[in-house]
Every structure is written in structure tokens, then in C-alpha cells.
Design an enzyme around this catalytic site. Structure first.
Site, short mmCIF file in Angstrom:
data_model
loop_
_atom_site.label_atom_id
_atom_site.label_comp_id
_atom_site.label_asym_id
_atom_site.label_seq_id
_atom_site.Cartn_x
_atom_site.Cartn_y
_atom_site.Cartn_z
NE ARG A 54 30.17 8.05 -0.93
CZ ARG A 54 30.52 8.60 0.23
NH1 ARG A 54 29.70 8.23 1.34
NH2 ARG A 54 31.60 9.19 0.51
CD GLN A 72 32.93 11.07 8.25
OE1 GLN A 72 33.40 11.84 9.20
NE2 GLN A 72 32.07 10.98 7.27
NE ARG A 77 33.26 4.16 6.44
CZ ARG A 77 32.81 5.47 5.92
NH1 ARG A 77 31.72 5.73 5.26
NH2 ARG A 77 33.59 6.48 6.12
CG HIS A 149 26.05 5.03 6.32
ND1 HIS A 149 25.43 5.54 5.09
CD2 HIS A 149 26.86 6.03 6.77
CE1 HIS A 149 25.75 6.65 5.16
NE2 HIS A 149 26.46 7.15 6.19
CG ASP A 194 24.66 14.93 7.76
OD1 ASP A 194 24.31 14.08 8.52
OD2 ASP A 194 25.90 15.24 7.46
CD GLU A 253 23.17 7.21 7.43
OE1 GLU A 253 24.14 7.22 8.69
OE2 GLU A 253 23.46 7.85 6.73
C1 BG6 Z 1 26.37 10.29 7.24
C2 BG6 Z 1 26.91 11.41 8.05
O1 BG6 Z 1 26.13 9.25 8.26
O2 BG6 Z 1 27.39 9.72 6.63
C3 BG6 Z 1 27.52 12.63 7.22
O3 BG6 Z 1 25.82 11.97 8.85
C4 BG6 Z 1 28.48 11.74 6.33
O4 BG6 Z 1 27.78 13.58 7.74
C5 BG6 Z 1 27.75 10.68 5.49
O5 BG6 Z 1 28.95 12.87 5.03
C6 BG6 Z 1 28.74 10.15 4.55
O6 BG6 Z 1 29.99 9.74 5.04
P1 BG6 Z 1 31.24 9.27 4.28
O7 BG6 Z 1 32.44 9.10 5.45
O8 BG6 Z 1 30.81 7.60 3.92
O9 BG6 Z 1 31.52 9.84 3.16
#
Ligand code: BG6
Length: 278
Positions: A54, A72, A77, A149, A194, A253
Site C-alpha cells: 500500500r 483487482q 503487483r 499506481h 477516484d 497514476e
Molecule cells: C485506484 C482505483 O487506481 O486504485 C481505485 O481507481 C482503487 O478504485 C485504488 O480503490 C486502490 O486499489 P487497491 O486494489 O490497491 O485497494
């Protein structure tokens, strides 16, 4: 038994200017310029070799967002990457290192293609260049998203502004993916944000980052820009993000998000993001 291979690689340009890459995701987890950290990493970030980290610069590939086939934002990653080239000085004193990810049984179970993805990092005096080179070694074309990101560290996100988005259409994920056009020259972030901005300008200036400075982001072959801050509204949905941390970060990003790229067999695609402390 051999000692476990180290999980981090450090590029050191001298003058307390360093960049640290965690091989879990080839995530840039620190970029210090004259000893000043430029990237945000949550105090609750998990480094267990499983969960994505994170903060820093996680790599979103081959899919952006939720996905029926896998986690997701794809698997890049959360995979362990190899060191393709250990940090070495270039002629001008800049430091270069390369990392790679190739298809494996794990990636193929999610996304049944063969590929090689190389990440090239160059650390300059006041710049961090992050480039990718993707090669399709499958016998058929594939489509991919790719996104750096980037979590920028900021003293107070409410005082930041972002250029390079005016006139762009964007998907607002906080409003059930409604589509709008950005009227502002300088975009500010004062609430849960977002947004996927489509075909943005090549350059963004983000004001009021660390020490009140400006950060320039220049991107090549990465047409879109996501702007994200979870605010207090959604901070508590993430176990690895402190609820008091949202004022101290903004994600800007650079990526290929709205229209995935189709890459033919034996072809490559390259993209770059350069961050510069101004
Ligand atoms: C962003 C997305 O790029 O990443 C968001 O647009 C998302 O919708 C955020 O919440 C974080 O994603 P994650 O999977 O790292 O919690």
C-alpha cells in the site's frame, strides 16, 4: 540451506538520493531526493510477500480494476520479480536497474498468455524514470492495461493541485462510473476522488508536494491518468491504510486504462513515466 534472496534493491546516486525497489511486485517503495522521501507508503502497509504494497509505485498489469479472472489490478503487483540488471552507474552518474516478470503457471492460470515484462528504473539527481517494456511471446495477440499506481507524499492533499487534465473526459468511480468533462485548469482534491481521466496531457504538475515543492510527471505511451484519494469515506474499507492518512497522499497514476492495448505476438510495447522534483 541458502539464505533467502534479499527482497529489496537499492539504487544510490549519492547525496542521499536513493530509490528502493521491493521485488514483491517490483514496487518502488521509496524515492528519496536529498534525503527527502517523495512517495507515500502507509504505516499499515503489509510486507508479507502476498498482499500488494500500500504505497510507493505498485504496477497494475495486465488488468485495471476488479476482474473476474484474478485479483483487482492484475497480478504484477503481487508476483515476485527477478532482478534483470543490478543497479549500475551510467556514464553521467545516474543509476540504472532492471527487473523482469515472465509468465508462470500462476500467471497463466489467471491470464493464459506468455509474456516478458521488464521494468527499467533510472535514478537521476532530481528525477525518477520508470519505464516498462512488454513483449508478447504467445502465439496469439493479447490485450492489456498498464498503470504506474504512484502514491505521492504530500503534507496536505487539500492544498495540492494537478495540471494537465483540463478538457479531458473522465470516468467518476465515486458516481457509478458517470462520465464528465473536466473544466478546471488546476484540479484540486477536497473529497473522495477516484477518477480515470482519458487522453490527458503528456505532462502534469502537482503543486504542494513535499516541502511545498512542485512535482512534474511526464508520461510517454501512457495516455490516461487516474487520480485517487480514498478520503475518510473509504479509508476504513482498507485494512492496510490508516484512517488518518488520507490527507498525506495523492495518487496520480500514469497508465493505459480506458482502451486496453492489443499486442501482437513477437511485438513489444514500451511506456515511460518520469517524475521530477522541481
Ligand atoms: C485506484 C482505483 O487506481 O486504485 C481505485 O481507481 C482503487 O478504485 C485504488 O480503490 C486502490 O486499489 P487497491 O486494489 O490497491 O485497494
Amino acid at each position: 540451506m541458502a539464505a533467502p534472496a534479499s527482497s529489496v534493491v537499492v539504487l544510490d546516486r549519492g547525496n542521499n538520493t536513493t530509490c528502493t525497489i521491493n521485488l514483491h511486485g517490483a514496487t518502488v517503495v521509496s524515492w528519496r531526493v536529498n534525503n527527502q522521501e517523495q512517495l507515500f507508503v502507509s504505516k499499515l502497509a503489509v510486507f508479507d510477500g502476498q498482499k500488494s504494497i500500500r504505497g510507493g509505485i505498485p504496477i497494475v498489469f495486465p488488468h485495471f480494476g476488479p476482474w473476474a479472472y484474478g485479483p483487482q489490478h492484475g497480478f504484477a503487483r503481487t508476483c515476485r520479480w527477478e532482478v534483470e540488471k543490478h543497479p549500475e552507474p551510467l556514464e553521467n552518474g545516474d543509476i540504472e536497474a532492471m527487473f523482469s516478470l515472465v509468465d508462470s503457471p500462476v500467471t497463466k492460470q489467471i491470464w493464459n498468455y506468455c509474456f516478458k515484462l521488464v521494468l527499467r528504473i533510472i535514478l537521476r539527481e532530481k528525477e525518477l524514470q520508470v519505464s516498462f517494456n512488454l513483449y508478447n511471446s504467445s502465439s496469439e495477440p493479447f490485450q492489456f492495461n498498464m498503470l504506474f499506481h504512484t502514491y505521492l507524499k504530500v503534507p496536505d492533499v487539500r492544498k495540492c493541485s494537478i495540471s494537465g487534465l483540463q478538457g479531458c473526459m473522465f470516468v467518476d468511480k465515486t458516481k457509478e462510473n458517470a462520465i464528465y468533462q473536466e473544466p478546471r485548469e488546476m484540479v484540486t482534491v477536497n473529497h473522495w476522488t477516484d477518477r480515470i481521466y482519458q487522453t490527458t496531457q503528456q505532462e502534469h504538475i502537482i503543486s504542494n508536494v513535499v516541502s511545498g515543492r512542485k512535482m512534474k510527471m511526464v508520461k510517454y505511451n501512457m495516455p490516461d491518468t487516474v487520480v485517487w484519494n480514498p478520503w475518510d469515506v473509504t479509508s476504513n474499507t482498507m485494512s492496510d491504510f490508516g484512517e488518518d492518512e488520507y490527507p498525506n497522499m495523492v495518487c496520480v497514476e500514469a497508465g493505459i486504462v480506458i482502451t486496453p492495448i492489443t499486442l501482437n505476438p513477437n511485438n513489444t510495447y514500451e511506456g515511460t513515466m518520469v517524475l521530477q522534483v522541481m
